[in-house]
Design a protein around this motif. Structure first.
Motif, mmCIF file in Angstrom:
data_model
loop_
_atom_site.group_PDB
_atom_site.id
_atom_site.type_symbol
_atom_site.label_atom_id
_atom_site.label_comp_id
_atom_site.label_asym_id
_atom_site.label_seq_id
_atom_site.Cartn_x
_atom_site.Cartn_y
_atom_site.Cartn_z
ATOM 1 N N MET A 88 43.199 -78.299 -11.027
ATOM 2 C CA MET A 88 42.992 -79.347 -10.028
ATOM 3 C C MET A 88 42.246 -80.514 -10.626
ATOM 4 S SD MET A 88 42.341 -77.954 -6.276
ATOM 5 C CE MET A 88 41.640 -76.333 -6.522
ATOM 6 N N HIS A 89 42.986 -81.287 -11.394
ATOM 7 C CA HIS A 89 42.392 -82.445 -12.051
ATOM 8 C C HIS A 89 42.644 -83.675 -11.187
ATOM 9 C CE1 HIS A 89 46.509 -81.808 -13.123
ATOM 10 N NE2 HIS A 89 46.621 -83.097 -13.303
ATOM 11 N N PRO A 90 41.781 -84.664 -11.369
ATOM 12 C CA PRO A 90 42.011 -85.885 -10.592
ATOM 13 C C PRO A 90 43.226 -86.637 -11.133
ATOM 14 C CG PRO A 90 40.058 -86.106 -11.979
ATOM 15 C CD PRO A 90 40.619 -84.754 -12.239
ATOM 16 N N VAL A 91 44.043 -87.187 -10.260
ATOM 17 C CA VAL A 91 45.187 -87.970 -10.700
ATOM 18 C C VAL A 91 45.117 -89.359 -10.057
ATOM 19 C CG1 VAL A 91 46.758 -86.067 -11.128
ATOM 20 C CG2 VAL A 91 46.583 -87.037 -8.848
ATOM 21 N N LEU A 92 45.848 -90.259 -10.711
ATOM 22 C CA LEU A 92 45.888 -91.626 -10.213
ATOM 23 C C LEU A 92 46.906 -91.697 -9.086
ATOM 24 C CD1 LEU A 92 44.429 -94.176 -11.011
ATOM 25 C CD2 LEU A 92 46.350 -94.753 -12.483
ATOM 26 N N LYS A 93 46.496 -92.201 -7.958
ATOM 27 C CA LYS A 93 47.411 -92.278 -6.812
ATOM 28 C C LYS A 93 47.552 -93.707 -6.336
ATOM 29 C CE LYS A 93 49.009 -88.316 -5.316
ATOM 30 N NZ LYS A 93 50.372 -88.140 -4.841
ATOM 31 N N LEU A 94 48.718 -93.995 -5.850
ATOM 32 C CA LEU A 94 48.950 -95.313 -5.267
ATOM 33 C C LEU A 94 48.780 -95.216 -3.771
ATOM 34 C CD1 LEU A 94 52.139 -96.681 -6.966
ATOM 35 C CD2 LEU A 94 49.815 -97.529 -7.177
ATOM 36 N N GLU A 95 48.077 -96.152 -3.218
ATOM 37 C CA GLU A 95 47.909 -96.133 -1.783
ATOM 38 C C GLU A 95 48.292 -97.503 -1.241
ATOM 39 O OE1 GLU A 95 44.367 -93.812 -0.369
ATOM 40 O OE2 GLU A 95 43.937 -95.802 0.408
ATOM 41 N N ARG A 96 49.191 -97.509 -0.277
ATOM 42 C CA ARG A 96 49.662 -98.801 0.222
ATOM 43 C C ARG A 96 48.538 -99.496 0.978
ATOM 44 N NH1 ARG A 96 54.541 -101.305 1.107
ATOM 45 N NH2 ARG A 96 55.811 -99.544 0.502
ATOM 46 N N ARG A 97 48.340 -100.753 0.674
ATOM 47 C CA ARG A 97 47.344 -101.518 1.408
ATOM 48 C C ARG A 97 47.891 -101.821 2.794
ATOM 49 N NH1 ARG A 97 43.692 -103.872 -2.290
ATOM 50 N NH2 ARG A 97 44.467 -103.940 -4.403
ATOM 51 N N PRO A 98 47.025 -101.831 3.781
ATOM 52 C CA PRO A 98 47.509 -102.187 5.120
ATOM 53 C C PRO A 98 48.092 -103.603 5.118
ATOM 54 C CG PRO A 98 45.101 -101.873 5.093
ATOM 55 C CD PRO A 98 45.596 -101.531 3.738
ATOM 56 N N GLN A 99 47.504 -104.458 4.325
ATOM 57 C CA GLN A 99 48.015 -105.812 4.219
ATOM 58 C C GLN A 99 47.986 -106.230 2.743
ATOM 59 O OE1 GLN A 99 45.886 -107.947 7.216
ATOM 60 N NE2 GLN A 99 47.815 -108.062 8.328
ATOM 61 N N PRO A 100 48.973 -107.016 2.298
ATOM 62 C CA PRO A 100 48.941 -107.454 0.900
ATOM 63 C C PRO A 100 47.621 -108.137 0.599
ATOM 64 C CG PRO A 100 50.984 -108.172 1.957
ATOM 65 C CD PRO A 100 50.121 -107.582 3.020
ATOM 66 N N SER A 101 47.050 -107.806 -0.553
ATOM 67 C CA SER A 101 45.752 -108.359 -0.909
ATOM 68 C C SER A 101 45.898 -109.812 -1.335
ATOM 69 C CB SER A 101 45.138 -107.540 -2.041
ATOM 70 O OG SER A 101 44.260 -108.332 -2.778
ATOM 71 N N ARG A 102 45.128 -110.669 -0.708
ATOM 72 C CA ARG A 102 45.186 -112.095 -1.061
ATOM 73 C C ARG A 102 44.588 -112.320 -2.434
ATOM 74 N NH1 ARG A 102 46.132 -116.413 2.155
ATOM 75 N NH2 ARG A 102 47.097 -115.868 4.122
ATOM 76 N N THR A 103 43.492 -111.635 -2.698
ATOM 77 C CA THR A 103 42.842 -111.778 -3.996
ATOM 78 C C THR A 103 43.824 -111.441 -5.103
ATOM 79 O OG1 THR A 103 41.084 -110.660 -2.819
ATOM 80 C CG2 THR A 103 40.666 -111.269 -5.122
ATOM 81 N N TRP A 104 44.466 -110.254 -4.958
ATOM 82 C CA TRP A 104 45.329 -109.807 -6.033
ATOM 83 C C TRP A 104 46.597 -110.643 -6.139
ATOM 84 C CZ3 TRP A 104 44.426 -107.702 -10.309
ATOM 85 C CH2 TRP A 104 43.337 -106.816 -10.452
ATOM 86 N N SER A 105 47.039 -111.178 -5.009
ATOM 87 C CA SER A 105 48.254 -111.965 -5.103
ATOM 88 C C SER A 105 48.001 -113.225 -5.927
ATOM 89 C CB SER A 105 48.817 -112.276 -3.720
ATOM 90 O OG SER A 105 48.466 -113.547 -3.305
ATOM 91 N N ALA A 106 46.740 -113.681 -5.974
ATOM 92 C CA ALA A 106 46.413 -114.812 -6.826
ATOM 93 C C ALA A 106 46.065 -114.358 -8.234
ATOM 94 C CB ALA A 106 45.252 -115.590 -6.231
ATOM 95 N N LEU A 107 45.396 -113.190 -8.333
ATOM 96 C CA LEU A 107 44.918 -112.729 -9.642
ATOM 97 C C LEU A 107 46.023 -112.112 -10.499
ATOM 98 C CD1 LEU A 107 41.411 -111.052 -9.192
ATOM 99 C CD2 LEU A 107 42.029 -113.035 -10.571
ATOM 100 N N ALA A 108 46.985 -111.474 -9.802
ATOM 101 C CA ALA A 108 47.999 -110.710 -10.544
ATOM 102 C C ALA A 108 48.732 -111.542 -11.599
ATOM 103 C CB ALA A 108 48.992 -110.078 -9.558
ATOM 104 N N PRO A 109 49.217 -112.749 -11.227
ATOM 105 C CA PRO A 109 49.921 -113.530 -12.256
ATOM 106 C C PRO A 109 49.035 -113.857 -13.455
ATOM 107 C CG PRO A 109 50.266 -114.475 -10.074
ATOM 108 C CD PRO A 109 49.227 -113.425 -9.927
ATOM 109 N N VAL A 110 47.769 -114.152 -13.186
ATOM 110 C CA VAL A 110 46.856 -114.471 -14.284
ATOM 111 C C VAL A 110 46.710 -113.260 -15.197
ATOM 112 C CG1 VAL A 110 44.519 -115.207 -14.862
ATOM 113 C CG2 VAL A 110 45.620 -116.045 -12.766
#
Lengths: 357, 363, 306
Positions: free
Chosen positions: B1-23
């Protein structure tokens, strides 16, 4: 920086400001229409560039950009080279004509050389090769060697350059073999290996045992080799890997002597705007080795024709020649003028193919 | 039982990341691309600097910067139209063909008047270019509406047909009678009434750039405020609900394909009358296909598309500089562009999901 | 006009060779799309396969090893697409297009130094006895191994989709990934395998161009074959048998139009050149009565949220 400045100031005061000292190396730029690995047109221009580098060594720096689309991209590329200190720029495709002229207007001190075009200016020269001289020799060999009397011709686009080649080859094939027939496929591409292979196969399937090509890839050579009993000629480059058959000879574009001479002229300060249309004589068009697959007597005749063309004793378009519709073109002994050849838009009498309109 | 990386859907798209992601994507590309350039025996820092810095702030940036707009203009115009369709699940992959036909009709109308000079000719060419592109896009549109054929296939096949028509026109009807038999039409640059001339001397900026900016604003308003925009979005997200809301799918298909065709046609017309200058066999250089990538990189949003087109233009122009100044092969630049797109697409994940360390669940 | 110069036997034989690359690539893409994934990177995977196969065949002297390498090359490139779309959940259309761009660049870099080299010949099998049958022999029984492999693959894909459990799962995943997930199928794993298979097939198709049909390496040599393969899948309404028909139709018209040119047929060259595309559209319209449609989840991103 200061050191260079002191040195050049010293040179100036001493009156030793030779061109080589006052400015850096001569910078020569090349704009290519295809990738340098196309094995044909652009490849040979790049060989010319490498020859310039080798000949001048440290005296010259060359830069190039490959696969430059015609139009605005070409204009920007040429301009960037001019702005960044190129002294001489070769633009190696017909489609760069207007772009070259436009940039040349803005950079009067930079010299430009445009391949295959016709617009010149004080700082723009044009140069091209008389490939039809080589086509005449191919036609002779083809006419002598065909057994089916059917010669297949893979043409690219219906433009004067290509039409001239077909005519030159046909005239000389017909001269030695009155029964010869040319089948022409217009591929509508300069370079599309699968399509060229299919075109060659189609011609071979229809009985052609000689394939001439005016497209740039070696695909037709490979198709001929696979079919067996078919001969071909290298186009633009030697295509030596298909020796001794199917490739029995070739027309090679050899730009190196011209590029070296023009670079030298810029270095010497003797560059002038010129219009060059050179053929076999100065070595711009080379005939690749005629292999032993060609009978000795045919080879001898072909080489004799090459000599005659080179010495100016013989012109491949010498009358009597009629146009395809039967109207007279050249009278007995008359030689075609360059103007007509450059704009050639008709087939000669005897060809059954049609020029797409 | 090791920790694994999981994806969790955000309730709403992140504004911060939508600007940061391209950079972030650009930064990752700089490292990965730098590694590739180093592997090719180039100075990675210099290569990256040439691609990203030189066109914007280099010695000759004042010439290169407007060229970014010139290069981005056709991409933006086409991508804006495509994005409207893509949002409604209407897949026009054949913008390249509509671009060609727009150029042909636009230039054809202009050349028909040669050598008459009149201020009406250029506007007439604009209309003809848009109509040409629109008509070419109506073929897949009408076939889809009438017979249910797949618009991806039909529009794509029509690209090849358009290319053949282009060759035929360049060698036939539109061939310059004074061109010594060479293919290609008269130069529209030498025909003042038909020339899409530069608006500010020395920049190369032409009417196509203005049209692209207008298209961005127009599309923004359409999507944000207009009923049609609402219908487009609704059809894409909930086709069934759209039908209840009174959306006529056939009509919407024709409208979306029509708009994207007309915009692609406009792009072709502006290009042929300005930067390209003439109809020729190799007139089209793939803007119609690149625009598809631009549309998605811009997340189908008008402003995003404009930014994405500018970024693509930067890699083109910076890439050219890297080729000539550093002798990098064109192939390496192409790969570098591919990488940038990969990373841009990949990091978008962070906008919609968050990464969480989790204990693996017991199955 | 002299149509008698065209020998139908030779024409059909060249048709089969001309259609093999697009057949292989389209078959791979068919499986990918049946799993609900739209990979527009076929052109990029084909050309990567073309250079991988060519380089390895030249270096080992064995076309067979070359083809294996091509399949690997195509699959590895498709893995990039899988990572992007299945794990980073990126948009499939854009990822596929980016893959094509990347593949074209990569292949050009890998191919430096391989221009102007002849690959080792891929021999045709010339199946004894059968290949001597007049007419049928040259058309059907005198090709190389890859032609038969491609045909076998058509049958295998058809049977797999129709009769096997694996095929059922694949289709379920493609039709409705949420339902398939609810049933306990590993959606991402199935799609990953399908994408790899598609990449391998595209790689084989590319290598068939560089090792058999052309055979040589030149930059950009696939010249749009990948796009044709994509079109074929739609044309075939996602059915394996029809992919074969479509490939033959397209390859056939491409070969036929070149054969018609020298006969002096009074149709302008440009119209002959555009005929394969126009006829494809025409056939599509004629077949529009058939209501088979795309897999339900095609192109949609899947994420198993709890």
């Amino acid at each position: 920086m200061t050191l260079t400045r002191i040195l050049s100031a010293a040179a100036l005061t001493l009156g030793l400001a030779l061109p080589a000292l006052a400015q850096d190396k001569t910078k020569v730029g090349f704009i290519y229409v295809g990738p340098i690995g196309d094995g044909g047109w652009t490849y040979e221009h790049d060989q010319g560039r490498l020859a310039v580098e080798e000949h001048f060594g440290d005296q010259v720096e060359t830069v190039f950009q490959e696969s430059v689309p015609e139009g605005n991209d070409a204009e920007r590329a040429i301009m960037q080279m001019a702005r960044r200190g190129a002294d001489l720029i070769f633009t190696t495709s017909f489609g760069y004509m207007d772009s070259t002229i436009n940039v040349a207007r803005e950079f009067p001190d930079v010299k430009f050389e445009h391949a295959t075009g016709y617009k010149t200016a004080d700082n723009v020269s044009v140069y091209s090769a008389r490939f039809y001289e080589g086509r005449a020799i191919q036609g002779h060999i083809a006419g002598k060697m065909t057994e089916s009397n059917i010669i297949g011709y893979i043409a690219s686009y219906p433009i004067p350059e290509v039409i001239r080649g077909i005519n030159a080859a046909y005239i000389h094939a017909k001269k030695v073999n009155p029964d010869v027939e040319f089948k022409v496929i217009w591929a509508y591409t300069w370079f599309d290996p699968p399509k060229e292979a299919d075109a060659a196969t189609a011609l071979i399937d229809q009985g052609a045992d000689v394939i001439l090509q005016h497209t740039d890839s070696t695909a037709p050579q490979a198709a001929a080799e696979k079919a067996g009993g078919v001969i071909t000629f290298g186009q633009a480059s030697d295509m030596a890997e298909y020796k001794p058959t199917p490739r029995v000879s070739s027309i090679i574009d050899n730009w190196a002597p011209y590029y070296i001479a023009r670079t030298q002229a810029v270095i010497d300060g003797t560059w002038e705007s010129t219009e060059t249309w050179d053929g076999i004589a100065p070595g711009m068009v080379e005939i690749g080795e005629i292999t032993d697959a060609v009978p000795a007597d045919v080879k001898e005749e072909a080489l004799a024709m090459k000599e005659a063309i080179a010495s100016g004793d013989y012109h491949p378009f010498t009358g009597p020649l009629n146009r395809q519709d039967g109207s007279a073109w050249l009278a007995e002994g008359e030689v075609a003028d360059d103007g007509t050849l450059l704009g050639m838009d008709f087939f000669v009498e005897g060809l059954t193919a049609e020029i797409p309109q | 039982m090791h920790p694994v990386l999981k994806l969790e859907r955000r309730p709403q798209p992140s504004r911060t990341w939508s600007a940061l992601a391209p950079v972030l994507a650009v930064l990752i590309t700089m490292f990965a691309g730098g590694a590739m350039f180093a592997a090719l025996g180039q100075d990675p820092v210099e290569a990256i600097r040439t691609i990203f810095w030189e066109p914007l702030f280099g010695e000759f940036a004042r010439f290169d910067r407007p060229q970014l707009l010139v290069k981005a203009a056709p991409l933006t115009l086409i991508a804006i139209g495509l994005a409207l369709g893509f949002r409604a699940n209407i897949w026009n992959i054949g913008a390249e063909g509509q671009y060609i036909i727009g150029a042909l009709t636009g230039a054809g109308v202009g050349l028909a008047f040669y050598p008459t000079e009149s201020a009406l000719i250029f506007p007439l060419m604009v209309v003809a270019g848009a109509l040409g592109g629109w008509a070419w896009a109506m073929i897949p549109g009408l076939l889809k509406v009438r017979f249910g054929t797949n618009e991806i296939l039909v529009s794509l096949m029509l690209v090849y047909v358009a290319e053949q028509l282009l060759a035929k026109m360049a060698l036939g009807l539109l061939r310059n009678p004074e061109g010594r038999g060479f293919p290609g039409s008269r130069s529209l640059r030498d025909y003042p009434s038909a020339h899409n001339a530069e608006l500010f001397a020395g920049t190369g900026i032409h009417w196509g750039v203005v049209a692209a900016l207008i298209a961005v604003i127009f599309a923004y308003i359409l999507l944000a405020r207009h009923m049609l925009g609402f219908h487009i979005k609704l059809s894409g997200q909930a086709p069934r609900a759209a039908r209840f809301a009174g959306v006529n799918p056939a009509r919407l298909t024709l409208i979306c394909l029509g708009i994207s065709g007309a915009l692609a046609g406009l792009a072709g017309m502006f290009e042929v009358a300005g930067p390209a200058g003439q109809i020729n066999i190799d007139f089209n250089v793939g803007y119609g296909f690149t625009a598809i990538i631009v549309a998605f990189l811009g997340r189908l949003h008008p402003v995003g598309i404009l930014l994405a087109a500018l970024l693509m233009a930067l890699t083109y122009i910076g890439g050219e500089l890297a080729e000539t100044n550093l002798g990098l092969p064109a192939a390496a630049i192409q790969m570098f562009q591919g990488m940038l797109l990969f990373f841009l697409l990949a990091v978008d994940l962070l906008t919609h999901f968050r990464l969480r360390w989790r204990r693996a669940e017991v199955a | 006009m002299d149509l008698s110069a065209i020998d139908p036997t030779l024409l059909l034989a060249s048709l089969i060779v001309a259609s093999t690359p697009i057949l292989l690539a389209a078959l791979g893409e068919l499986v990918v799309e049946r799993a609900g994934v739209l990979n527009l990177g076929v052109e990029g995977m084909m050309i990567t396969g073309a250079i991988c196969g060519f380089a390895i065949a030249v270096n080992t002297g064995s076309p067979v090893i070359g083809f294996v390498a091509a399949a690997f090359g195509g699959a590895i490139l498709s893995l990039l697409f899988a990572l992007l779309t299945q794990f980073a959940l990126a948009n499939q259309v854009a990822s596929g297009l980016a893959l094509t761009l990347f593949g074209l660049g990569l292949s050009a870099l890998l191919g430096q130094g391989y221009q102007g080299i002849k690959p080792p010949p891929t021999r045709s099998l010339d199946i004894p006895v059968l290949s001597d049958i007049p007419v049928l022999g040259p058309i059907l029984f005198s090709h190389d191994l890859m032609v038969y492999l491609a045909l076998a693959l058509v049958a295998a894909v058809w049977a797999m989709l129709k009769y096997t459990r694996a095929g059922l799962i694949l289709r379920a995943v493609g039709e409705n990934h949420d339902a398939a997930h609810a049933l306990g199928y590993k959606v991402v794993r199935v799609r990953l395998l399908a994408i790899l298979f598609g990449g391998a097939c595209a790689g084989l198709g590319g290598a068939y161009l560089s090792l058999v049909r052309v055979p040589q390496w030149t930059e950009g040599m696939t010249a749009g074959s990948g796009w044709i393969a994509l079109a074929l899948v739609v044309f075939a309404s996602w059915k394996a048998g029809r992919v074969l028909l479509g490939a033959w139709l397209f390859g056939g018209i491409s070969v036929l139009q070149l054969n018609l040119q020298p006969t002096g047929i009074p149709i302008p060259v440009e119209y002959l050149s555009m005929s394969p595309y126009l006829i494809t559209i025409l056939v599509l319209v004629i077949m529009s009565g058939d209501k088979s449609r795309a897999p339900g989840s095609l192109g949609r991103t899947f994420h198993a949220s709890q």
